[in-house]
Design a protein around this motif. Structure first.
Motif, PDB file in Angstrom:
ATOM      1  N   MET A  98     -29.192 -70.627   3.692  1.00  0.00           N
ATOM      2  CA  MET A  98     -28.199 -71.463   4.376  1.00  0.00           C
ATOM      3  C   MET A  98     -26.793 -71.150   3.862  1.00  0.00           C
ATOM      4  SD  MET A  98     -27.754 -73.940   6.588  1.00  0.00           S
ATOM      5  CE  MET A  98     -28.961 -75.213   6.677  1.00  0.00           C
ATOM      6  N   MET A  99     -26.658 -71.009   2.555  1.00  0.00           N
ATOM      7  CA  MET A  99     -25.352 -70.707   1.979  1.00  0.00           C
ATOM      8  C   MET A  99     -24.880 -69.305   2.390  1.00  0.00           C
ATOM      9  SD  MET A  99     -24.481 -73.459   0.600  1.00  0.00           S
ATOM     10  CE  MET A  99     -23.008 -72.899  -0.187  1.00  0.00           C
ATOM     11  N   LEU A 100     -25.794 -68.344   2.424  1.00  0.00           N
ATOM     12  CA  LEU A 100     -25.457 -66.985   2.863  1.00  0.00           C
ATOM     13  C   LEU A 100     -24.932 -67.004   4.292  1.00  0.00           C
ATOM     14  CD1 LEU A 100     -25.686 -63.792   2.734  1.00  0.00           C
ATOM     15  CD2 LEU A 100     -27.937 -64.146   3.733  1.00  0.00           C
ATOM     16  N   LEU A 101     -25.650 -67.659   5.189  1.00  0.00           N
ATOM     17  CA  LEU A 101     -25.237 -67.703   6.589  1.00  0.00           C
ATOM     18  C   LEU A 101     -23.928 -68.464   6.755  1.00  0.00           C
ATOM     19  CD1 LEU A 101     -28.667 -68.199   8.361  1.00  0.00           C
ATOM     20  CD2 LEU A 101     -27.480 -66.082   7.801  1.00  0.00           C
ATOM     21  N   ALA A 102     -23.723 -69.496   5.956  1.00  0.00           N
ATOM     22  CA  ALA A 102     -22.472 -70.242   6.012  1.00  0.00           C
ATOM     23  C   ALA A 102     -21.297 -69.361   5.590  1.00  0.00           C
ATOM     24  CB  ALA A 102     -22.552 -71.481   5.128  1.00  0.00           C
ATOM     25  N   ARG A 103     -21.450 -68.592   4.502  1.00  0.00           N
ATOM     26  CA  ARG A 103     -20.362 -67.707   4.047  1.00  0.00           C
ATOM     27  C   ARG A 103     -20.060 -66.620   5.072  1.00  0.00           C
ATOM     28  NH1 ARG A 103     -23.129 -68.494  -0.869  1.00  0.00           N
ATOM     29  NH2 ARG A 103     -24.199 -66.490  -0.665  1.00  0.00           N
TER      30      ARG A 103
END
Length: 193
Positions: A91-96
């Motif tokens: 989730m954090m990867l896709l958000a960045r």
């Protein structure tokens, strides 16, 4: 007055609430490029669009161009995310990556290469183990920067970034990760965005 309904695929790069029950969506669409669209009543429990419009989803959209903004009138999920929903790291990867794309995209301009990069990259990140996420992030960030014309790296790195996302390309990333990150940061700095 009748409006033309535009049908396209899209990736939801993020969203923001507005008012009590509405939401704006940042979309990278296959046919229309980057746009911001409004969905009315989507935050209400009884909304038919609510389950379809989650961040980072790959969806089929029906859009209407209103006087001031795009409006989402229908959506269907094209690709469901399995482990994505439970993986905080994913989730954090896709958000960045979504924030990077939103930062660099301005105006409605079709960019099918970027759409396919995001669609394929999000799908690959969802299906791989978490030990590869750093390599995926560096690789996709470079592909985003390159597809938008900000890449200025050497030919060897350009050829690597042109490869489709997969194990073969990602296996080449660790030895050159620092160089690629430096080039992405240089491109962002020089773009003043």
């Amino acid at each position: 007055m009748s409006y033309h309904v535009y049908q396209t695929e899209g990736i939801i790069l993020g969203s923001a609430p507005i008012g009590e029950s509405n939401r704006y969506y940042y979309l990278m669409t296959k046919d229309l490029g980057f746009l911001i669209a409004f969905a009315q009543g989507v935050r209400e429990v009884r909304s038919k669009l609510r389950p379809q419009l989650s961040d980072f989803s790959h969806v089929s959209l029906d859009l209407i161009r209103g006087r001031d903004a795009w409006r989402i009138v229908n959506a269907d999920i094209k690709e469901t995310r399995g482990s994505f929903l439970s993986g905080v790291e994913r989730m954090m990867l896709l958000a960045r990556l979504s924030l990077l794309a939103r930062r660099l995209l301005h105006g409605e301009e079709r960019n099918e290469e970027l759409f396919e990069t995001l669609r394929g990259g999000f799908s690959y990140a969802d299906s791989t183990n978490t030990s590869r996420l750093n390599d995926i992030e560096v690789f996709l960030a470079a592909k985003i920067v390159k597809s938008l014309g900000y890449w200025g790296g050497d030919e060897k790195m350009s050829a690597l970034i042109e490869e489709p996302i997969g194990d073969a390309a990602l296996n080449k990333i660790p030895p050159v990760r620092r160089f690629i990150s430096k080039e992405v940061n240089r491109a962002l700095s020089e773009s003043h965005l």
